[in-house]
Design an enzyme around this catalytic site. Structure first.
Site, mmCIF file in Angstrom:
data_model
loop_
_atom_site.group_PDB
_atom_site.id
_atom_site.type_symbol
_atom_site.label_atom_id
_atom_site.label_comp_id
_atom_site.label_asym_id
_atom_site.label_seq_id
_atom_site.Cartn_x
_atom_site.Cartn_y
_atom_site.Cartn_z
ATOM 1 N N LYS A 57 28.829 -8.686 -63.556
ATOM 2 C CA LYS A 57 29.250 -7.792 -62.479
ATOM 3 C C LYS A 57 29.316 -8.616 -61.203
ATOM 4 O O LYS A 57 28.312 -8.907 -60.572
ATOM 5 C CB LYS A 57 28.256 -6.640 -62.319
ATOM 6 C CG LYS A 57 28.863 -5.350 -61.725
ATOM 7 C CD LYS A 57 29.337 -5.467 -60.304
ATOM 8 C CE LYS A 57 28.233 -5.327 -59.302
ATOM 9 N NZ LYS A 57 28.774 -5.310 -57.880
ATOM 10 N N GLU A 96 16.209 -12.568 -42.571
ATOM 11 C CA GLU A 96 17.336 -13.374 -43.035
ATOM 12 C C GLU A 96 18.617 -12.806 -42.442
ATOM 13 O O GLU A 96 18.969 -11.655 -42.679
ATOM 14 C CB GLU A 96 17.425 -13.373 -44.560
ATOM 15 C CG GLU A 96 18.545 -14.271 -45.066
ATOM 16 C CD GLU A 96 18.642 -14.305 -46.587
ATOM 17 O OE1 GLU A 96 18.956 -15.370 -47.135
ATOM 18 O OE2 GLU A 96 18.425 -13.253 -47.211
#
Length: 487
Positions: free
Chosen positions: A180, A386
Site C-alpha cells: 500500500k 519532527e
C-alpha cells in the site's frame, strides 16, 4: 480512464491484484508537487480490495515459498535488470510524483532500488545460514522459513526506494506481498507492478492496492489472514496499526520519526562540519534521518555559523527537474502548511529565525525556504517535534555531558551525526548516544548489510542483512538427536 501518461510513461491507475488490474468505484486525485499539475485519478480501495489482495497473496504463497531462495532469486534478478533498464522512466516518474531531485533519482535512488532487490535475493541464497552447533551431542540446525503474507505500507519521501527496502527481503524470504503506497505518491508502485509481471513473478506474489490509510490501510492491517506488517511513517499512525494488529497478534516492524542531533565538537573540522550540516536540508528536509538539532560547542559557534551560512547561501531552490537545483518543493499542500505552521508558531514565540522562515514567493507553490532557527528555547515545539521540512535548529553547548543529555533528551532515537577531529573523543560521545544509526564525520552512508532502525519511539525492529529475514521469515531451530537411527 484506466491509464495516464506521466513523464512519457503509461501508468495504470488501477490496483494490481492477483496479476490483474482491478478498478474501484471511487478515485482520488494525484497532482505533482512541482507545479500542481494534475496527474490523474487513482483507484481508491477499501475493504473489498484489501480482501481480494490478501486472498490473492495467500493463494500464491505455497508455490512461491516452494521455489526456494535459488528459484526466487532467478526471478528477482530479472526484476532488478528491468529496474535498471527503466532507470530514466522511473526517475522522471518519481520526480513528477514526489518532487525530489531528478539527478538524485538517476544517479542514486533508482540504482539503489535495483540493488535492494538484487542484494536480498543474493543474501537469501549465499548468506542466510547459521553454523550448526552441538548441545550434549545433539545438533541444532537454524533455518528461516517463509512466514506468509506481508503487508507493506510505505511513505512518500522516497516512494520506490523505501518500498523495495521492504519488498526485496519479503519476496526473497518467500513471503507474498500486498503493498500500500502513500496516497500522495502512488505512481512508481504501479509501474513497478508491471515490471514484476514482465520479470515473470507469478500472479498474486506481488500486489498493489491504492488509497487512504484510514480506508484500505486499516482494512489491511486488521486482516486476520496476514502474517507480517511493515510500516514506515509517523508515530501516531504506528500506534493505530499496532492496536489493529494486536487482535491477530500480527508481528509488526516500524520505522518511524526522528529528531536527530548533529553534534559539532570543539575539535571538529569546521569546513567539513558546515558541509555536513547543509546536507541536512536534503530532499527539502523530508528525510527522517536528518540531524535537525545542530549542537555546536560555544567556542567555535561563531566561526561554524559563518561557514554554514556561506554554504547554505549557495543552495539553489527550484524545479527538481533542473540539473542545477539542490532543493525542490514540499510534497503536498497539507504538508507545506504543516511545515509553515511550525515556523510561524516559532516566530510568534519570539524564536530567532536567522534566515528563511517563509515560503519562497519567487517560486510560489509548495517551495519553502531553507530555514535556520538560532538558540530556540529548550523544550519548545520547534526543538522537540519532527517537522519534516527544511528547518534546522542551531544551539550551543559547553560540555560533553551537557550535549549528551540534550541530544538524548527526546522521545526519538533514529539517527545522530557527530563531527570531531579526535577519534577517542568521538567514540566517547557515540558510545552513549541513543540512536539506531550514528554517522561520524559523514552523513547518509548506508550499507544493506548493516542494521537499520530506530530506538525509543523511532521504531521497532531492524532491517538489513539477516535482520530483515529475522522479521520476514519464521526462524526455526531443528534439534537432531544422535540416538535412534537405524542406518
Amino acid at each position: 480512464m484506466t491509464t495516464i501518461s506521466v513523464a512519457g510513461a503509461e501508468i495504470d491507475t488501477r490496483h494490481y491484484i492477483g496479476g490483474q488490474r482491478v478498478s474501484s468505484a471511487e478515485t482520488f486525485t494525484n497532482t505533482s508537487p512541482i507545479d500542481g499539475t494534475f496527474l490523474g485519478e487513482i483507484s481508491r480501495g477499501g475493504q473489498a480490495e484489501a480482501d481480494a489482495a490478501v486472498a490473492a497473496a495467500r493463494a500464491a504463497f505455497p508455490a512461491w515459498a516452494a521455489l526456494g531462495p535459488q528459484g526466487r532469486g532467478v526471478l528477482l534478478h530479472k526484476l532488478a535488470d528491468l529496474i535498471e533498464e527503466n532507470n530514466e522512466t522511473l526517475s522522471q516518474l518519481e520526480t513528477m510524483d514526489n518532487g525530489s531531485l531528478l539527478r538524485s533519482h538517476r544517479r542514486g535512488v533508482m540504482p539503489r532500488v535495483a540493488m535492494n532487490i538484487r542484494f536480498f535475493a543474493d543474501w537469501a541464497i549465499n548468506e542466510l545460514h547459521h553454523e550448526k552447533f552441538e548441545t550434549r551431542g545433539h545438533t541444532n540446525n537454524v533455518s528461516w522459513d517463509p512466514s506468509g503474507v506481508a503487508v507493506l505500507i510505505t511513505p512518500w519521501n522516497a516512494p520506490l526506494m523505501l518500498a523495495t527496502w521492504k519488498i526485496g527481503p519479503a519476496l526473497a524470504a518467500g513471503d507474498t506481498v500486498v503493498l500500500k503506497p502513500a496516497e500522495w505518491t502512488p505512481l512508481s508502485a504501479s509501474f513497478f507492478a508491471d515490471l514484476t509481471k514482465q520479470a515473470g513473478i507469478p500472479d498474486g506474489v506481488f500486489n498493489v492496492v491504492q488509497g487512504y490509510g484510514k480506508e484500505i490501510g486499516s482494512a489491511l492491517v486488521a486482516h486476520p489472514d496476514i502474517n507480517r506488517i511493515s510500516f514506515t511513517g509517523s508515530v501516531p499512525t504506528a500506534k493505530v496499526i499496532a492496536r489493529a494488529a494486536a487482535d491477530n497478534l500480527t508481528p509488526c516492524s516500524f520505522e518511524l520519526g526522528g529528531k536527530s542531533p548533529m553534534i559539532v565538537l570543539e575539535d571538529a573540522d569546521l569546513d567539513l562540519a558546515a558541509e555536513i550540516a547543509v546536507e541536512q536540508y536534503d530532499n527539502a528536509g523530508q528525510v527522517c534521518l536528518s540531524g535537525t538539532r545542530i549542537f555546536v560547542h560555544e567556542n567555535i559557534a561563531d566561526e561554524f555559523a559563518k561557514k554554514f551560512g556561506e554554504k547554505a547561501a549557495a543552495i539553489k531552490q527550484g524545479d527538481p527537474r533542473d540539473e542545477n537545483t539542490d532543493i525542490g518543493p514540499q510534497i503536498h499542500q497539507v504538508h507545506f502548511d504543516r511545515v509553515k505552521g511550525f515556523v510561524d508558531r516559532a516566530k510568534a514565540e519570539g524564536q530567532e529565525i536567522v534566515w528563511g522562515g517563509e515560503p519562497n514567493d519567487a517560486l510560489g507553490g509548495l517551495f519553502f525556504k531553507p530555514t535556520l532557527v538560532k538558540n530556540p528555547t529548550e523544550g519548545s515545539e520547534i526543538v522537540t517535534s519532527e517537522i519534516f521540512g527544511p528547518v534546522l535548529c542551531m544551539m550551543t553547548f559547553k560540555t560533553d555531558e551537557e550535549v549528551i543529555e540534550r541530544a538524548n533528551g527526546t522521545e526519538f532515537g533514529l539517527a545522530a551525526v557527530v563531527v570531531s577531529g579526535n577519534q577517542e573523543h568521538a567514540k566517547k560521545i557515540t558510545d552513549v548516544l541513543v540512536a539506531g544509526t550514528i554517522w561520524v564525520n559523514c552523513f547518509f552512508v548506508r550499507d544493506l548489510r548493516a542494521p537499520f532502525g530506530g530506538s525509543k519511539k523511532s521504531g521497532i525492529g531492524r532491517d538489513g542483512g539477516t535482520w530483515s529475514f529475522d522479521f520476514y521469515a519464521d526462524v526455526k531451530n531443528t534439534v537432531v538427536s544422535p540416538n535412534g537411527w537405524k542406518e
